[in-house]
Each structure stands twice: as C-alpha cells, then as structure tokens.
Design an enzyme around this catalytic site. Sequence first.
Site, PDB file in Angstrom:
ATOM      1  N   HIS A   2       2.927 -20.326 -12.092  1.00  0.00           N
ATOM      2  CA  HIS A   2       2.812 -19.745 -10.776  1.00  0.00           C
ATOM      3  C   HIS A   2       1.698 -18.608 -10.870  1.00  0.00           C
ATOM      4  CE1 HIS A   2       5.851 -22.277  -8.845  1.00  0.00           C
ATOM      5  NE2 HIS A   2       6.557 -21.701  -9.860  1.00  0.00           N
ATOM      6  N   ASP A  58      14.861 -17.239  -5.843  1.00  0.00           N
ATOM      7  CA  ASP A  58      15.272 -18.422  -6.520  1.00  0.00           C
ATOM      8  C   ASP A  58      16.801 -18.089  -7.147  1.00  0.00           C
ATOM      9  OD1 ASP A  58      13.155 -19.745  -5.444  1.00  0.00           O
ATOM     10  OD2 ASP A  58      12.161 -19.956  -7.671  1.00  0.00           O
ATOM     11  N   HIS A 104       9.122 -15.578  -9.150  1.00  0.00           N
ATOM     12  CA  HIS A 104       8.294 -16.943  -9.083  1.00  0.00           C
ATOM     13  C   HIS A 104       7.856 -17.423 -10.139  1.00  0.00           C
ATOM     14  CE1 HIS A 104       7.208 -20.183  -6.410  1.00  0.00           C
ATOM     15  NE2 HIS A 104       5.699 -19.897  -6.611  1.00  0.00           N
ATOM     16  N   HIS A 125       7.888 -17.504 -14.014  1.00  0.00           N
ATOM     17  CA  HIS A 125       9.116 -17.464 -14.895  1.00  0.00           C
ATOM     18  C   HIS A 125       8.774 -16.451 -16.184  1.00  0.00           C
ATOM     19  CE1 HIS A 125      11.445 -20.839 -13.026  1.00  0.00           C
ATOM     20  NE2 HIS A 125      11.018 -20.113 -12.058  1.00  0.00           N
ATOM     21  N   HIS A 132       9.781 -12.726  -3.144  1.00  0.00           N
ATOM     22  CA  HIS A 132       9.770 -13.477  -4.230  1.00  0.00           C
ATOM     23  C   HIS A 132       8.431 -13.915  -4.960  1.00  0.00           C
ATOM     24  CE1 HIS A 132      11.328 -16.832  -6.718  1.00  0.00           C
ATOM     25  NE2 HIS A 132      10.580 -17.473  -6.060  1.00  0.00           N
TER      26      HIS A 132
END
Length: 320
Positions: free
Chosen positions: A220, A82, A246, A248, A210
């Site tokens: 997530h 990201d 992924h 945060h 990621h």
Amino acid sequence: MRGRSSIFGWLILVGLVTTTCRSPSAELATPALPIRVLPNSVTFFALADWGVGGLFHQQAVADQLNQYAGSLSPSFLVLAGDNFYTNGVQSVNDPKWQLSFEQVYSGSRLPQAFEIALGNHDYQGNVQAQLDYALKHPRWQLPARYYTKVFVSNGVTVRLLILDTSPFINAYRQTPTAYPDILQNTDRQLQWADSVLTHSTEMCTIVVGHHPIYSAGADHGDQPELINQLLPLLQKHKVPLYLSGHSHTLQHLSNGGVTDFVISGGGGAPLGSIADSSRCAFSRASGGFAVISANTDSLQVSFVNQGGHLLYQFRKSLPH
C-alpha cells in the site's frame, strides 16, 4: 475455529509475503529493552493490522508489548485499524473478540486503555459491533468512528486525534456492497478535525488514521485522497506526527515538512514489502510496534520488532 478458518482463506487469496527488505541505512537490531523514553513524558505504544487470531507474529508482538510495558509504563496503547481480518466482526459475540483481542493482549503489564481506530477490513464487517463492544469492555476505547482525547502525565499534555479514514477512499466508496456503511460524510469529519485542532492548546497533538498519507510500501503506497484532503489540515495546524498502518511494514517518512509520517503496520498480519526505501528515513518489512513519547518540547518514536529488539529511533523538536 471459524475465525482462524477465515484467516487461512484470506491468506490463500492474497498470498503470504515474507520479505526482508529494509532501507540501506537501517540500524542493526540492538539488544532487547534498550529504550529510554523522554523524561517527564506521556508515553504510549502503537500498532496496526493486527487481528489474525494470534497467528503469524501477532502473539510475539503482543508478548513484547507486555514486556516493554513493564519497564516503560505506557499510559495507553493505540490500535490503528484492521482490527479483525478479513471481514471485521459480525457482532459483540463474534469469536474473533476472544481469538484476536482478549486472549492475545492478556499480559498483566499492558495498559488498561486501548485507543482504537477503524480500518478498511473493519468496514467489511459490522462497524457498529465494534462501537457497541466499547460500552461493556472498558479496555476497548472506541466512543465514536472518530474522536479525540487528551492525556496528561508529568505536567505534559498530549492530544490524540483519531480519524476514520476508510470513508475517504474512493475504491471503497465505489463498492459499498463490499464495505457496508462506508458512505460517511467526510466533509463533516474534516470540519470537526479542523475545529478540534484550531482550539487545541496541548503541548503535542498526534493524529491517527488507518491509511497512510505517504508510504513506500509495495503493498500500500501513497493515498491520493488523503494527500488532497487531510494533508493540508495537518500542514495548517503544524501537526508534528501522523500515525497510521495499512501497509504491513514499519516506516518513517518526513517529506521535508513539519509533519513526520510513521507507519506501524507490523501488528500481526502477513508482511508487505518496501517498494522504494530511498523515500524513507527508515523502512522495514517486519512485525513490531512503535513506542512514542512526548514531553514539553520534544517527540520521540522508536520501532521495536517482534523479537524485542530496537530497530530505529528518531527524535524531533515540537513546533511552538
């Protein structure tokens, strides 16, 4: 200003979460620059979910990376995907290269090698542009969608295996118009990774992707596709550390096996939150990064927040 405008549009869409959730046993932040890495080690920094044009906590984290690099001298820095919100970059001349990367990570103490992984937001743009950027900008190390490198320092050898996890995720594969070029051959990638791990002789191997395998993040959580397809490979080869983003957040999960799972998703994007801190050895919704060092027999991981404070640290023996 186009890069910044797209970021604001994304925030309107997903909302800005500023939670202070943490695990009950998490240590209080200690004074800045307290970390000592393992002696005679290979040391590097790692973070993900960062490319927001220097906004939010991205610049503060970048400043702390530079500050810590002055005392810890990392060999390289991992950016675990990201890389550019919200829809990657469109070309090698996209203004996001300057807004989110070159102007933010400009500290003179930073290492000259940034080892890059691709994330889902990168697949919403032009992935080939990120590969092409590496051809003329040596700091941006992305020779392929997935790749491996060996680092040697003080007689210690560390293998970094960087995977491309987005093509494994069913939700992206089912919407290829939103994720151009997502339909990669994941069996081929797994066979390649298995071959690399089978023939590796380094003292320590760290796998990067990621997407997390396990995560207590409310934004997530666990990734079933990776639990089913990637986890058996890590277990087979006794990989000591799987590093991801992924979510945060900053997390350390052990799950009772040989492999520890570290999520370092506090690179800059608006924070997520922790759904179940009891699953974690440590969890914090905070900006920050990981400091990782490995020597002949041990691996150490530390989390540093955007204010430069040590939040958490653990050490483990390497399997032999």
